[in-house]
Design an enzyme around this catalytic site. Sequence first.
Site, short mmCIF file in Angstrom:
data_model
loop_
_atom_site.label_atom_id
_atom_site.label_comp_id
_atom_site.label_asym_id
_atom_site.label_seq_id
_atom_site.Cartn_x
_atom_site.Cartn_y
_atom_site.Cartn_z
N ASN A 83 0.87 -1.39 0.01
CA ASN A 83 -0.09 -0.07 0.24
C ASN A 83 0.89 1.21 0.10
O ASN A 83 2.03 1.15 -0.21
CB ASN A 83 -1.03 -0.04 1.23
CG ASN A 83 -2.35 0.57 1.00
OD1 ASN A 83 -2.25 1.88 0.19
ND2 ASN A 83 -3.41 -0.10 1.40
N HIS A 113 23.64 3.16 11.50
CA HIS A 113 24.98 3.97 11.79
C HIS A 113 25.41 3.69 13.02
O HIS A 113 24.72 3.20 13.91
CB HIS A 113 24.52 5.36 11.76
CG HIS A 113 24.04 6.04 10.41
ND1 HIS A 113 24.59 6.43 9.33
CD2 HIS A 113 22.80 6.03 10.29
CE1 HIS A 113 23.94 6.71 8.41
NE2 HIS A 113 22.28 6.40 8.80
N THR A 163 12.74 -5.50 16.07
CA THR A 163 14.26 -5.45 16.41
C THR A 163 14.87 -6.67 16.68
O THR A 163 16.05 -7.05 16.64
CB THR A 163 14.39 -4.69 17.59
OG1 THR A 163 13.58 -5.20 18.67
CG2 THR A 163 13.83 -3.13 17.53
N LYS A 164 13.98 -7.91 16.36
CA LYS A 164 14.50 -9.28 16.49
C LYS A 164 13.76 -10.13 15.75
O LYS A 164 12.57 -9.85 15.25
CB LYS A 164 14.19 -9.89 18.11
CG LYS A 164 15.18 -9.02 18.93
CD LYS A 164 15.09 -9.50 20.15
CE LYS A 164 15.92 -9.01 21.41
NZ LYS A 164 15.52 -9.52 22.84
N ARG A 181 0.87 -14.71 20.30
CA ARG A 181 0.30 -15.71 20.29
C ARG A 181 0.40 -16.55 18.90
O ARG A 181 0.78 -15.93 17.90
CB ARG A 181 -1.24 -15.72 20.28
CG ARG A 181 -2.06 -15.32 19.51
CD ARG A 181 -3.59 -15.44 19.77
NE ARG A 181 -4.52 -14.90 18.73
CZ ARG A 181 -4.88 -15.46 17.94
NH1 ARG A 181 -4.41 -16.68 17.44
NH2 ARG A 181 -5.94 -15.09 16.86
#
Length: 199
Positions: A83, A113, A163-164, A181
């Site tokens: 989108n 950075h 982030t993981k 879940r």
Amino acid sequence: MTEKEKMINGELYEAFGEELLGERQYAKELIFDYNNLRPREVEKRNEIIRKLFSNTGNEFFIEPPFRCDYGYNISIGENFYSNYNCTILDCAKVTIGDNVLFAPNVSLFTAGHPIHFEPRNRGFEYAFPITIGNNVWVGGGVIINPDITIGDNVVIGSGSVVTKDIPSDCIAVGNPCKVIRQITEEDKQYYFKKLKIER
């Protein structure tokens, strides 16, 4: 080793050398054309994406406006839909599987950075790949950071910051994004909360 080779290899590199700057400028020219075509000119838009990306499926639809850095590091599978306002900083490989949906304002950032200001002020960057599996829905406003793999059959909730790595077959939401879940066979019956699919 060139700055481009360093970028591709996950090493520190400087982004404003002649080669990389030229390649970004080339991509921006194509993207400018893409974003300024009339809405009905779908095939012209698709031709630009095929020229820009390293690989596409036969069927895809990317709503303008769209932005990327280079394009040649992006690979999309069959039946990809994005989108409005998708941004992909593809300084490293971005690999997207089949049947993937992006809601508006999704951002994929392979680039980063250094944390300390001194190397950052010297103009250093790094980049690590992002991989998204098959049958994934990425909600509105999601940010996916460098060096992330998202498995198959995943839903990433709106506004999440990934982030993981996210494993397959789950719903993950939040900042930072976490699994809340697993997706089960029961989910097949509903389209929103407890509203049933009757057709």
